[in-house]
Design a protein around this motif. Structure first.
Motif, PDB file in Angstrom:
ATOM      1  N   THR A  63      28.067  49.776  45.905  1.00 40.30           N
ATOM      2  CA  THR A  63      28.637  48.427  46.040  1.00 40.30           C
ATOM      3  C   THR A  63      28.281  47.859  44.875  1.00 40.30           C
ATOM      4  N   LEU A  64      27.157  47.691  44.290  1.00 41.59           N
ATOM      5  CA  LEU A  64      26.782  46.726  43.041  1.00 41.59           C
ATOM      6  C   LEU A  64      27.617  47.346  41.994  1.00 41.59           C
ATOM      7  N   SER A  65      27.824  48.682  41.913  1.00 40.08           N
ATOM      8  CA  SER A  65      28.748  49.343  40.933  1.00 40.08           C
ATOM      9  C   SER A  65      30.219  48.640  41.120  1.00 40.08           C
ATOM     10  N   ILE A  66      30.618  48.722  42.207  1.00 39.40           N
ATOM     11  CA  ILE A  66      32.100  48.231  42.449  1.00 39.40           C
ATOM     12  C   ILE A  66      32.096  46.770  41.960  1.00 39.40           C
ATOM     13  N   VAL A  67      31.254  45.893  42.437  1.00 38.76           N
ATOM     14  CA  VAL A  67      31.449  44.577  42.067  1.00 38.76           C
ATOM     15  C   VAL A  67      31.062  44.497  40.756  1.00 38.76           C
ATOM     16  N   PHE A  68      30.292  45.191  39.741  1.00 41.61           N
ATOM     17  CA  PHE A  68      30.039  45.168  38.489  1.00 41.61           C
ATOM     18  C   PHE A  68      31.600  45.411  37.685  1.00 41.61           C
ATOM     19  N   LEU A  69      32.136  46.476  38.006  1.00 39.17           N
ATOM     20  CA  LEU A  69      33.312  47.065  37.630  1.00 39.17           C
ATOM     21  C   LEU A  69      34.472  45.903  37.662  1.00 39.17           C
ATOM     22  N   TYR A  70      34.605  45.590  38.873  1.00 44.35           N
ATOM     23  CA  TYR A  70      35.678  44.508  39.542  1.00 44.35           C
ATOM     24  C   TYR A  70      35.316  43.223  38.521  1.00 44.35           C
ATOM     25  N   SER A  71      34.224  42.641  38.227  1.00 44.96           N
ATOM     26  CA  SER A  71      34.102  41.503  37.625  1.00 44.96           C
ATOM     27  C   SER A  71      34.384  41.694  35.979  1.00 44.96           C
ATOM     28  N   LEU A  72      34.273  43.347  35.503  1.00 46.01           N
ATOM     29  CA  LEU A  72      34.541  43.355  34.062  1.00 46.01           C
ATOM     30  C   LEU A  72      36.413  43.370  34.149  1.00 46.01           C
ATOM     31  N   ILE A  73      36.829  44.004  35.045  1.00 48.96           N
ATOM     32  CA  ILE A  73      38.372  43.984  35.045  1.00 48.96           C
ATOM     33  C   ILE A  73      38.823  42.524  35.188  1.00 48.96           C
ATOM     34  N   LEU A  74      38.211  41.537  35.789  1.00 50.15           N
ATOM     35  CA  LEU A  74      38.652  40.179  35.684  1.00 50.15           C
ATOM     36  C   LEU A  74      38.987  39.655  34.387  1.00 50.15           C
ATOM     37  N   PHE A  75      38.087  40.051  33.344  1.00 53.17           N
ATOM     38  CA  PHE A  75      38.044  39.848  32.135  1.00 53.17           C
ATOM     39  C   PHE A  75      39.567  39.458  31.568  1.00 53.17           C
ATOM     40  N   TYR A  76      40.503  40.478  32.140  1.00 53.44           N
ATOM     41  CA  TYR A  76      42.097  40.646  31.489  1.00 53.44           C
ATOM     42  C   TYR A  76      42.828  39.331  32.227  1.00 53.44           C
ATOM     43  N   PHE A  77      42.185  38.919  33.447  1.00 50.62           N
ATOM     44  CA  PHE A  77      42.893  38.075  34.128  1.00 50.62           C
ATOM     45  C   PHE A  77      42.410  36.446  34.177  1.00 50.62           C
ATOM     46  N   SER A  78      41.229  36.250  33.863  1.00 48.76           N
ATOM     47  CA  SER A  78      40.303  35.167  33.900  1.00 48.76           C
ATOM     48  C   SER A  78      40.586  34.078  33.079  1.00 48.76           C
ATOM     49  N   PRO A  79      41.010  32.892  33.184  1.00 46.97           N
ATOM     50  CA  PRO A  79      41.196  31.761  32.170  1.00 46.97           C
ATOM     51  C   PRO A  79      39.834  31.545  31.423  1.00 46.97           C
ATOM     52  N   HIS A  80      38.632  32.085  31.771  1.00 45.88           N
ATOM     53  CA  HIS A  80      37.790  31.709  30.955  1.00 45.88           C
ATOM     54  C   HIS A  80      37.383  32.750  29.777  1.00 45.88           C
ATOM     55  N   GLY A  81      38.295  34.016  29.707  1.00 49.36           N
ATOM     56  CA  GLY A  81      38.040  34.789  28.709  1.00 49.36           C
ATOM     57  C   GLY A  81      36.621  35.412  28.682  1.00 49.36           C
ATOM     58  N   VAL A  82      36.163  35.718  27.439  1.00 43.07           N
ATOM     59  CA  VAL A  82      34.979  36.498  26.994  1.00 43.07           C
ATOM     60  C   VAL A  82      33.534  35.762  27.826  1.00 43.07           C
ATOM     61  N   THR A  83      33.801  34.313  28.169  1.00 39.21           N
ATOM     62  CA  THR A  83      32.572  33.635  28.971  1.00 39.21           C
ATOM     63  C   THR A  83      32.369  34.232  29.991  1.00 39.21           C
ATOM     64  N   ILE A  84      33.288  35.146  30.596  1.00 40.79           N
ATOM     65  CA  ILE A  84      32.690  35.650  31.921  1.00 40.79           C
ATOM     66  C   ILE A  84      31.656  37.049  31.785  1.00 40.79           C
ATOM     67  N   LEU A  85      31.841  37.507  30.549  1.00 42.85           N
ATOM     68  CA  LEU A  85      31.078  38.748  30.551  1.00 42.85           C
ATOM     69  C   LEU A  85      29.522  38.684  30.666  1.00 42.85           C
ATOM     70  N   PRO A  86      29.022  37.587  30.121  1.00 40.89           N
ATOM     71  CA  PRO A  86      27.346  37.566  30.375  1.00 40.89           C
ATOM     72  C   PRO A  86      27.386  37.416  31.717  1.00 40.89           C
ATOM     73  N   GLY A  87      28.172  36.595  32.676  1.00 40.78           N
ATOM     74  CA  GLY A  87      27.782  36.821  34.165  1.00 40.78           C
ATOM     75  C   GLY A  87      27.915  37.957  34.548  1.00 40.78           C
ATOM     76  N   SER A  88      28.756  38.997  34.341  1.00 45.05           N
ATOM     77  CA  SER A  88      28.865  40.263  34.744  1.00 45.05           C
ATOM     78  C   SER A  88      27.653  41.020  34.287  1.00 45.05           C
ATOM     79  N   LEU A  89      27.209  40.639  33.378  1.00 46.74           N
ATOM     80  CA  LEU A  89      25.915  41.499  33.190  1.00 46.74           C
ATOM     81  C   LEU A  89      24.779  41.265  34.015  1.00 46.74           C
ATOM     82  N   THR A  90      24.727  40.255  34.701  1.00 48.70           N
ATOM     83  CA  THR A  90      23.444  39.753  35.950  1.00 48.70           C
ATOM     84  C   THR A  90      24.027  40.611  36.854  1.00 48.70           C
ATOM     85  N   VAL A  91      25.148  41.131  37.267  1.00 48.78           N
ATOM     86  CA  VAL A  91      25.332  42.275  38.239  1.00 48.78           C
ATOM     87  C   VAL A  91      24.936  43.530  37.962  1.00 48.78           C
TER      88      VAL A  91
END
Length: 389
Positions: A63-91
């Motif tokens: 489940t954590l793997s799924i959440v992590f991968l999904y958080s990375l996919i959101l990079f392509y749709f997020s209005p916040h751009g690369v700033t979401i990637l450090p957050g993905s690292l927490t997962v």
């Protein structure tokens, strides 16, 4: 490198330095370096040892793997751009921490209470140093004092998460020297001046009282003694704090927050709800207008489906112990772990915690230890992975 005491001490050390990452300046912590080296080291010697994964372990890892991968996919749709990637690292770090703990399960479970003691002792010593040795510019004002409550790993409210967990765990399990270390953690909590910390402690004690009176494994005498001790301790703390200025200010602010729940947070909650309505797939894990609420942040950042999946994973220990048909069959260790963990969940409903690197790594260990306790009664469900050279 498989000693949990050393693992938790590295969490205490905080930030090692800054490195460029994804076009940003990323603060890398000592524990990140230690965890990655330890994880690679453990994998290198994987063929020389036997590893046991329970069904719960596999569920959490997948489940954590799924959440992590999904958080990375959101990079392509997020209005916040690369700033979401450090957050993905927490997962990612929570996942690695969980797996590392499973690989070293025997040592982490056996010495878990020692690791908690090392951590809270380090926090309290640093707070004592700040207040009574390095007290330049010492303030008598509540918020002035609260701003002084800082260590290498964080400040007031953040530190109280760890200290409240320790207090509840020590008082319930009562392992050797528990009174000393519960007192050390209590001193640390008082020095944080965290309203949220005290509130989560009170609510978790209430949960503990429900559990011990419902649990048939607990004798009525032990339940009564635990209840008396809890209220006596709270009375002593209340009496001491009510007779000093900063304590009076603490209680005044605490009562205000109880009478005005969500005060100061409501505008952030409204923004989070609006964001969820506007983007049900999630915005990516960002700290912009953080709602200070585990539930709202998870759904806002990870979307409705993945966010609920993540929340279910984090709330599972509490939900499991409240299954009515099994509520009377839990051991003291299970009740202690879940009661302590509940303080983290309760506090995270009005403070930032889960989506932080240090706390995510720490929670990964906590969840593994809790799941290991749950799995002891269901050895038939163990999945053994035995790898030989």
């Amino acid at each position: 490198m498989n000693r949990p005491e050393l693992f938790f001490v590295f969490i205490n050390l905080g930030v090692l330095g800054s490195i460029p990452l994804f076009g940003l300046q990323y603060n890398i912590n000592y524990i990140e370096v230690y965890l990655l080296i330890g994880f690679i080291y453990s994998l290198f010697f994987l063929f020389k040892r036997k590893i046991e994964f329970s069904k719960l372990d596999l569920v959490y890892c997948v489940t954590l793997s799924i959440v992590f991968l999904y958080s990375l996919i959101l990079f392509y749709f997020s209005p916040h751009g690369v700033t979401i990637l450090p957050g993905s690292l927490t997962v990612f770090y929570m996942l690695i921490s969980y797996v590392f703990s499973v690989i070293n399960k025997k040592e982490f479970v056996k010495n878990f209470y020692k690791a908690i003691r090392w951590m809270t002792l380090a926090i309290t010593i640093q707070l004592l140093y700040v207040f009574f040795i390095d007290n330049s510019g010492f303030s008598s004002n509540y918020y002035g004092l609260k701003n002084e409550a800082k260590t290498l790993m964080g400040s007031s409210n953040y530190l109280s998460f760890f200290l409240v967990f320790s207090i509840i765990y020590e008082v319930i399990t009562r392992k050797q020297n528990w009174l000393i270390f519960s007192s050390v953690s209590s001193v640390g909590l008082i020095l944080t001046l965290s309203k949220g910390g005290f509130l989560s402690l009170l609510l978790s004690i209430f949960l503990y009282i429900i559990l011990i009176f419902s649990n048939k494994e607990t004798s009525k005498k032990k339940a009564r003694n635990a209840l008396i001790f809890s209220f006596l301790t709270l009375f002593i703390v209340f009496f001491i704090l009510s007779n000093v200025d900063f304590g009076k200010q603490l209680f005044g602010n605490l009562l205000y927050n109880i009478n005005e729940p969500g005060a100061g947070r409501i505008p952030l909650w409204d923004k989070a709800i609006f964001s969820i309505q506007s983007n049900f797939l999630g915005t990516g894990i960002t700290y912009v207008d953080d709602p200070h609420n585990l539930l709202l942040k998870s759904i806002r950042d990870l979307g409705i489906i993945t966010g609920l999946l993540y929340i279910s994973l984090m709330l599972f220990p509490i939900l499991k112990i409240f299954r009515i048909e099994k509520m009377k069959k839990f051991t003291v260790e299970e009740i202690a772990l879940v009661s302590s963990y509940s303080s983290i969940v309760i506090h995270s409903l009005f403070e930032i915690f889960y989506f932080d690197t240090l706390s995510a790594i720490w929670i990964g260990v906590i969840l593994m230890v809790i799941n290991q306790e749950f799995s002891k009664k269901n050895k038939i469900n163990e999945i053994r992975l035995e790898i030989e050279e």
